[in-house]
Design a protein around this motif. Structure first.
Motif, mmCIF file in Angstrom:
data_model
loop_
_atom_site.group_PDB
_atom_site.id
_atom_site.type_symbol
_atom_site.label_atom_id
_atom_site.label_comp_id
_atom_site.label_asym_id
_atom_site.label_seq_id
_atom_site.Cartn_x
_atom_site.Cartn_y
_atom_site.Cartn_z
ATOM 1 N N GLU A 72 50.359 31.825 11.489
ATOM 2 C CA GLU A 72 50.897 30.391 11.870
ATOM 3 C C GLU A 72 52.228 30.255 11.457
ATOM 4 O OE1 GLU A 72 48.894 27.028 10.461
ATOM 5 O OE2 GLU A 72 46.520 27.577 12.096
ATOM 6 N N LYS A 118 53.857 20.535 11.320
ATOM 7 C CA LYS A 118 53.121 21.997 11.048
ATOM 8 C C LYS A 118 53.096 22.043 9.636
ATOM 9 C CE LYS A 118 52.031 25.435 13.216
ATOM 10 N NZ LYS A 118 50.078 25.556 13.351
ATOM 11 N N TYR A 149 54.868 30.239 14.160
ATOM 12 C CA TYR A 149 56.362 28.564 14.798
ATOM 13 C C TYR A 149 57.423 28.621 14.925
ATOM 14 C CZ TYR A 149 56.082 23.872 14.070
ATOM 15 O OH TYR A 149 56.272 22.210 13.726
ATOM 16 N N ASP A 173 47.537 18.858 8.326
ATOM 17 C CA ASP A 173 47.836 19.091 9.322
ATOM 18 C C ASP A 173 46.613 19.220 10.766
ATOM 19 O OD1 ASP A 173 48.154 21.377 8.162
ATOM 20 O OD2 ASP A 173 49.579 22.016 10.244
ATOM 21 N N ARG A 174 45.799 20.199 10.061
ATOM 22 C CA ARG A 174 44.156 20.861 10.809
ATOM 23 C C ARG A 174 43.704 19.558 10.615
ATOM 24 N NH1 ARG A 174 44.211 26.522 7.432
ATOM 25 N NH2 ARG A 174 46.144 27.548 8.412
#
Length: 405
Positions: free
Chosen positions: A290, A217, A294, A204-205
């Motif tokens: 993160e 994510k 989320y 995803d990054r």
């Protein structure tokens, strides 16, 4: 300039490199891997099972690619003399309440075109003498292999065909333009016509660094194992699985005979505080924050609160872990087990709290992003590689025609 650059040296990235050379024999292919060796993360920490596809929704990529992949993986191992064993497995109902779930799973297996059999307690005892169950499904096409060895062979084939594999190199930014892509790493800069993101735990990054929002994510879940002591390995002949909880997205603790004779018991499934967190003490402030920020994670957590707490309890209590294993093999005791390895599953989670159930591929202008490829991705890797190559943007396929000749 390379024709294709692949980010990620796990089994999916390497199988994609092989698939590129099958279609474009004269292509220039680059594989970029941030670790110093191939298959260092999900591939090198999985259970080594060649899955059948019985669990997955009929018609899904997982179901189709696992079924086809078990066959293509077996052929690959035979052709390249890689040790493997199509030993079969049993999925066991341990009480009467699980029999309807077992029946549903059996029907799903038939829908997925698998040659499986329902068996009773007596037949189960013949296959796995120490297992207690009121019924089971025999899955003869399941097997075991060392996927790190498979990956190393994939890499060897890529190099033999002229590809370059750059280890110890981290991709930092990817720029798409009309002429292709520019890939900035911590060592140098590369140009390619197409980039293929197979970065697993960081997919995803990498997609975001290329300019794409994925609406999902990667949330890492650690699976912790014990191993049977050598003198207790006789308790497990091959592969023994419970009937999975249909309300929970993991298969439950099970027994896996490995290539080499070791027997793994597990895993549980707990949130990892680091994307590459193989130990309970591993922590990354970035990764943890993160997940905590989320919203999709908290929606998932509230939905599976009871199951999640049970998994956490098993993580800290060996006794509770043993109780779960005793549902299948009552003879197991805590003294029979020693701590084993752990793996981390890269699970894509949507903003609404829904798990991305299937393999998920996102197309860019000059890029392809494999953004969800957890188990059975190793089994299905050869088929996933073919699918990824077929998804390369059409205009690039036309340009690649010159590579074939």
């Amino acid at each position: 300039m390379f024709d294709f650059a692949i980010v990620g040296g796990g089994i999916v990235g390497l199988s994609t490199g092989m698939a590129l050379y099958e279609r474009y024999p004269n292509a220039k292919v680059l594989v970029i891997e941030k670790e110093k060796q191939l298959a260092e993360h999900q591939t090198g920490h999985n259970s080594g099972v060649i899955h059948s596809g019985i669990y997955y929704k009929p018609g899904s990529f997982k179901a189709r690619f696992a079924r086809q992949g078990s066959q293509s993986m077996t052929r690959f191992c035979q052709e390249h003399d890689i040790e493997h064993d199509i030993c079969g497995k049993v999925i066991v109902a341990t009480n009467q309440e699980e029999l309807p779930l077992l029946e549903n799973l059996y029907n799903r297996g038939l829908e997925n075109e698998l040659a499986i059999q329902k068996i009773g307690p007596d037949e189960l005892k013949e296959i796995e003498p120490h297992v207690r169950g009121v019924g089971a499904i025999r899955v003869p096409m399941a097997g075991i292999v060392n996927y790190r060895q498979v990956s190393e062979k994939f890499g060897e084939i890529i190099r033999e065909r002229g590809g370059e594999i750059q280890l110890g190199t981290k991709v930092e930014k990817i720029h798409e333009n009309d002429d292709g892509v520019v890939i900035e790493t911590d060592k140098d800069t590369h140009r390619a016509r197409v980039v293929i993101n197979c970065a697993g735990l960081h997919s995803d990054r990498v997609a975001k660094s290329t300019g794409y929002q994925t609406d999902m994510k990667i949330v890492p879940f650690r699976g912790e194992y014990f191993k049977l002591k050598p003198e207790k390995r006789y308790l497990v002949k091959n592969l023994i699985y419970p009937v999975p909880n249909p309300n929970f997205p993991f298969l439950g603790v099970h027994f896996t005979r490995m290539i080499g004779g070791e027997v793994d018991a597990g895993p549980n499934a707990v949130l990892s505080f680091k994307r590459e967190g193989y130990k309970k003490t591993d922590f990354s402030a970035r990764d943890f924050s993160e997940v905590m920020r989320y919203g999709g994670f908290w929606k998932l957590a509230s939905k599976f609160m009871k199951e999640g707490l049970e998994e956490m309890y098993r993580s800290v209590s060996k006794a509770r872990f043993v109780e779960s294993l005793q549902q299948l093999i009552p003879e197991i005791t805590a003294d029979d087990l020693v701590p084993g390895p752990a793996g981390v599953r890269a699970q894509a989670l949507k903003h609404d709290g829904g798990l991305v159930d299937d393999f998920h591929i996102i197309l860019g202008k000059k890029s392809v992003h494999v953004c969800n490829a957890p188990s059975p991705a190793a089994t299905a890797s050869i088929e996933i590689g073919k699918e990824v190559v077929s998804r390369i943007p059409a205009q690039e396929h036309l340009k690649a025609a010159a590579i074939i000749s």
